[in-house]
Write a protein that holds these residues in place. Structure first.
Motif, PDB file in Angstrom:
ATOM      1  N   HIS A   1       0.836  -1.208   0.000  1.00 21.75           N
ATOM      2  CA  HIS A   1       0.000   0.000   0.000  1.00 21.75           C
ATOM      3  C   HIS A   1       0.869   1.255   0.000  1.00 21.75           C
ATOM      4  N   ILE A   2       0.597   2.141  -0.955  1.00 22.32           N
ATOM      5  CA  ILE A   2       1.210   3.478  -0.973  1.00 22.32           C
ATOM      6  C   ILE A   2       0.081   4.471  -0.759  1.00 22.32           C
ATOM      7  N   VAL A   3       0.159   5.229   0.361  1.00 27.54           N
ATOM      8  CA  VAL A   3      -0.954   6.086   0.777  1.00 27.54           C
ATOM      9  C   VAL A   3      -0.496   7.541   0.868  1.00 27.54           C
ATOM     10  N   LEU A   4      -1.235   8.424   0.221  1.00 29.35           N
ATOM     11  CA  LEU A   4      -0.945   9.859   0.285  1.00 29.35           C
ATOM     12  C   LEU A   4      -1.572  10.466   1.541  1.00 29.35           C
ATOM     13  N   LEU A   5      -0.789  11.285   2.246  1.00 25.61           N
ATOM     14  CA  LEU A   5      -1.273  12.004   3.440  1.00 25.61           C
ATOM     15  C   LEU A   5      -1.017  13.503   3.230  1.00 25.61           C
ATOM     16  N   TYR A   6      -1.634  14.048   2.215  1.00 24.94           N
ATOM     17  CA  TYR A   6      -1.418  15.466   1.894  1.00 24.94           C
ATOM     18  C   TYR A   6      -2.152  16.368   2.885  1.00 24.94           C
TER      19      TYR A   6
ATOM     20  N   LYS B   1      -3.588  21.105   9.586  1.00 26.36           N
ATOM     21  CA  LYS B   1      -3.847  20.610   8.234  1.00 26.36           C
ATOM     22  C   LYS B   1      -2.933  19.477   7.774  1.00 26.36           C
ATOM     23  N   ASP B   2      -1.801  19.235   8.430  1.00 29.58           N
ATOM     24  CA  ASP B   2      -0.930  18.165   7.931  1.00 29.58           C
ATOM     25  C   ASP B   2      -0.641  17.118   9.006  1.00 29.58           C
ATOM     26  N   ILE B   3       0.171  16.114   8.645  1.00 26.11           N
ATOM     27  CA  ILE B   3       0.416  14.979   9.520  1.00 26.11           C
ATOM     28  C   ILE B   3       1.124  15.390  10.817  1.00 26.11           C
ATOM     29  N   SER B   4       1.997  16.398  10.743  1.00 24.46           N
ATOM     30  CA  SER B   4       2.679  16.850  11.969  1.00 24.46           C
ATOM     31  C   SER B   4       1.671  17.494  12.926  1.00 24.46           C
ATOM     32  N   ASP B   5       0.690  18.243  12.361  1.00 23.46           N
ATOM     33  CA  ASP B   5      -0.364  18.829  13.201  1.00 23.46           C
ATOM     34  C   ASP B   5      -1.203  17.725  13.844  1.00 23.46           C
TER      35      ASP B   5
END
Length: 329
Positions: free
Chosen positions: A6-11, A45-49
């Motif tokens: 699985h390749i998953v985008l986390l934009y 809005k992003d993965i770090s948040d």
């Protein structure tokens, strides 16, 4: 894609990020996208948040699993009906055909009767069929095989693909005589398919089975004398697999035992072709009928018994009795 399933985008979950994910996923269908449960504001809005807000890697994995559930929704719904539930165990199938207390043919299974041409397969099948249509609680000679009483008078079906209409009629006369009845009961249907083209036979069998199932409130037993004549070639692997799978599925749907007749190879060492190999794997029981010229009789041996050992099944012998005008055990 060679390294990961699985390749998953986390934009980012703002307008630009979401539209970019959608565009890439359309261009590359194998890539998946996961929208994080964030507001889309500058500081959320992003993965770090996502992690800054206190969420853990375990919670991120939960989001990934939810995405997979949606992706495989159809597959999982099908598998749910196939999953074994130990709180509601399946009902054990009832035995329809047995020898010496050993189950040979049960509900939802296939029983194969095999042998060389002229070995006595048809006569042995006559014994089985007579036990299925005889008057209730009447003791008759079923050639050493025990047949479950048809208490509810469910339909008993015989499909013959090998013999002429006249020969089938003669065989039925012997069956009725053995069952001690003058005429076939309404719940017994004998059908000659020799005059029907091969590509139509299977469909006729399945559609008639469905009709008779509802008409008579169930199917007690099905005998198909000559399953090799339901496909173009016994060596066609795809057709053989499809045929046995469909027969197996029908036996489960209608809670009946389907008795399939298939010849041995000329060498007498195995069942014919790819069809025989598939029957060998799937059938719950396989009975071999051989001609014993020395004793002028036919011999029935168990080659396979799924719910026991073939050694528990005694050898059956039957032969023609001139005084009684039929084969006897």
């Amino acid at each position: 894609s060679y390294r990961f399933k699985h390749i998953v985008l986390l934009y980012d979950v703002d307008e630009t990020g979401l539209s970019s994910m959608e565009k890439i996923c359309k261009e590359y269908p194998s890539i998946k996208s996961l929208r994080l449960p964030l507001s889309g504001a500058k500081n959320e809005k992003d993965i770090s948040d996502y992690f800054k807000l206190g969420n853990s890697a375990k919670q991120l994995m939960s989001l990934f699993l939810e995405m997979l559930d949606k992706l495989y929704e159809d597959t999982l719904s099908v598998l749910k009906s196939c999953e074994i539930n130990f709180d509601k165990p399946p009902i054990a199938p009832e035995s329809i055909i047995s020898i010496n207390g050993v189950n040979i043919g049960t509900e939802g299974n296939l029983l194969c009767v095999t042998g060389a041409e002229g070995s006595g397969k048809t006569n042995y099948l006559g014994g089985i069929l007579s036990g299925a249509i005889k008057p209730l609680h009447k003791e008759i000679d079923t050639l050493g095989t025990t047949i479950k009483e048809n208490l509810s008078e469910k339909v008993v079906l015989l499909y013959d693909t090998e013999q002429s209409e006249f020969q089938l009629y003669k065989n039925l006369s012997y069956i009725l005589k053995r069952a001690t009845i003058p005429r076939p009961p309404l719940h017994f249907k004998a059908i000659c398919l020799m005059g029907i083209s091969r590509n139509e036979r299977l469909n006729l069998i399945f559609e008639s089975m469905d009709n008779y199932y509802y008409q008579f409130g169930g199917i007690h037993l099905v005998v198909i004398d000559g399953i090799a004549d339901l496909i173009a070639s016994v060596n066609d692997e795809a057709s053989s697999v499809q045929l046995i799978e469909e027969l197996f599925r029908m036996s489960a749907i209608y809670k009946t035992c389907i008795v399939c007749v298939l010849h041995m190879t000329p060498s007498g060492m195995k069942l014919r072709g790819h069809l025989g190999s598939e029957v060998q794997r799937k059938a719950a029981g396989i009975l071999l009928v051989e001609k014993d010229d020395k004793n002028n009789c036919s011999v029935v041996k168990a080659l396979k018994v799924r719910d026991g050992s073939p050694l528990d099944v005694p050898i059956i012998q039957f032969g023609w009795s001139t005084s009684e005008g039929r084969h006897v055990f």
